[in-house]
Design an enzyme around this catalytic site. Sequence first.
Site, PDB file in Angstrom:
ATOM      1  N   LYS A  39      -2.633 -12.681 -37.471  1.00 33.86           N
ATOM      2  CA  LYS A  39      -1.761 -12.034 -37.819  1.00 33.86           C
ATOM      3  C   LYS A  39      -0.238 -12.898 -37.558  1.00 33.86           C
ATOM      4  CE  LYS A  39      -0.886  -6.877 -38.976  1.00 33.86           C
ATOM      5  NZ  LYS A  39      -0.127  -6.003 -38.005  1.00 33.86           N
TER       6      LYS A  39
HETATM    7  C1  E4P Z   1       0.593  -2.824 -40.361  1.00 32.39           C
HETATM    8  O1  E4P Z   1      -0.192  -3.922 -39.978  1.00 32.39           O
HETATM    9  C2  E4P Z   1       1.617  -2.645 -39.478  1.00 32.39           C
HETATM   10  O2  E4P Z   1       0.978  -2.721 -38.240  1.00 32.39           O
HETATM   11  C3  E4P Z   1       2.525  -0.708 -39.935  1.00 32.39           C
HETATM   12  O3  E4P Z   1       1.428  -0.609 -40.670  1.00 32.39           O
HETATM   13  C4  E4P Z   1       3.832  -1.013 -40.100  1.00 32.39           C
HETATM   14  O4  E4P Z   1       4.252   0.597 -40.283  1.00 32.39           O
HETATM   15  P1  E4P Z   1       4.900   1.276 -39.919  1.00 32.39           P
HETATM   16  O5  E4P Z   1       6.197   0.925 -40.924  1.00 32.39           O
HETATM   17  O6  E4P Z   1       5.048   2.355 -39.922  1.00 32.39           O
HETATM   18  O7  E4P Z   1       5.676   0.652 -38.292  1.00 32.39           O
END
Ligand code: E4P
Length: 220
Positions: A83
């Site tokens: 990522k």
């Molecule tokens: C995606 O890969 C992120 O880890 C995640 O969906 C972030 O979510 P949040 O905005 O609830 O922290």
Amino acid sequence: MKIFLDSANLDEMRKAAEWGIIDGVTTNPSLIAKEGLPIHDQIRAICDIVDGDVSAEVVATDAKAMLEEGRSLAGIHENVVVKTPLTRDGIQATSRLSKEGIRVNVTLCFSAAQALLAAKAGAYIISPFVGRLDDIGIEGMDLISSITKIYRNYGFQTQVLAASVRSPIHVIDAAKAGADIATMPFKVLDSLFNHPLTDKGLAQFLKDWEKVFQETHASR
Ligand code: E4P
């Protein structure tokens, strides 16, 4: 639509894997930090439980360091998807890693223009954050619809992953908008099962069954 668990917690992973309905996992530095183990150990443990794509995020911010970190994360397990953040350096690293055959999930996407750049860089997944847009008064799901339309128009293979999903409504709307994947916290995944009429119906079935079963035995 594929369902991913947005978590780094192994108990949640085991439970969701037992249900047989998750296709992969997304983690981020905040989720990994909560578990207290080095990222390589935590990601390896997740890969041992879940048979599917497991996203592991770089924490470097310059392209060169992201490349090194990305290669190292990709070496943990064949299911690891690296990522990278949607920054100039992140897109540069995405382009290089993709050319090396490493699958990349570009995260922190908040606009269709950003999603276009990620696709051009050869991203395997783009992660638009629905909930965080809702938080600032912008309809997050509209972004999913725009990106799926743009990608379809030009035949981009990049998968659209609805991230920052906070409720069952988000999951349903992401599916309606054509997202390839929705990633969600365990709490949201668990809540997808619930319906009061299922509970009520099952209680009635069991009551009727029990009544006849007991009567049959009583008459013998
Ligand atoms: C995606 O890969 C992120 O880890 C995640 O969906 C972030 O979510 P949040 O905005 O609830 O922290």
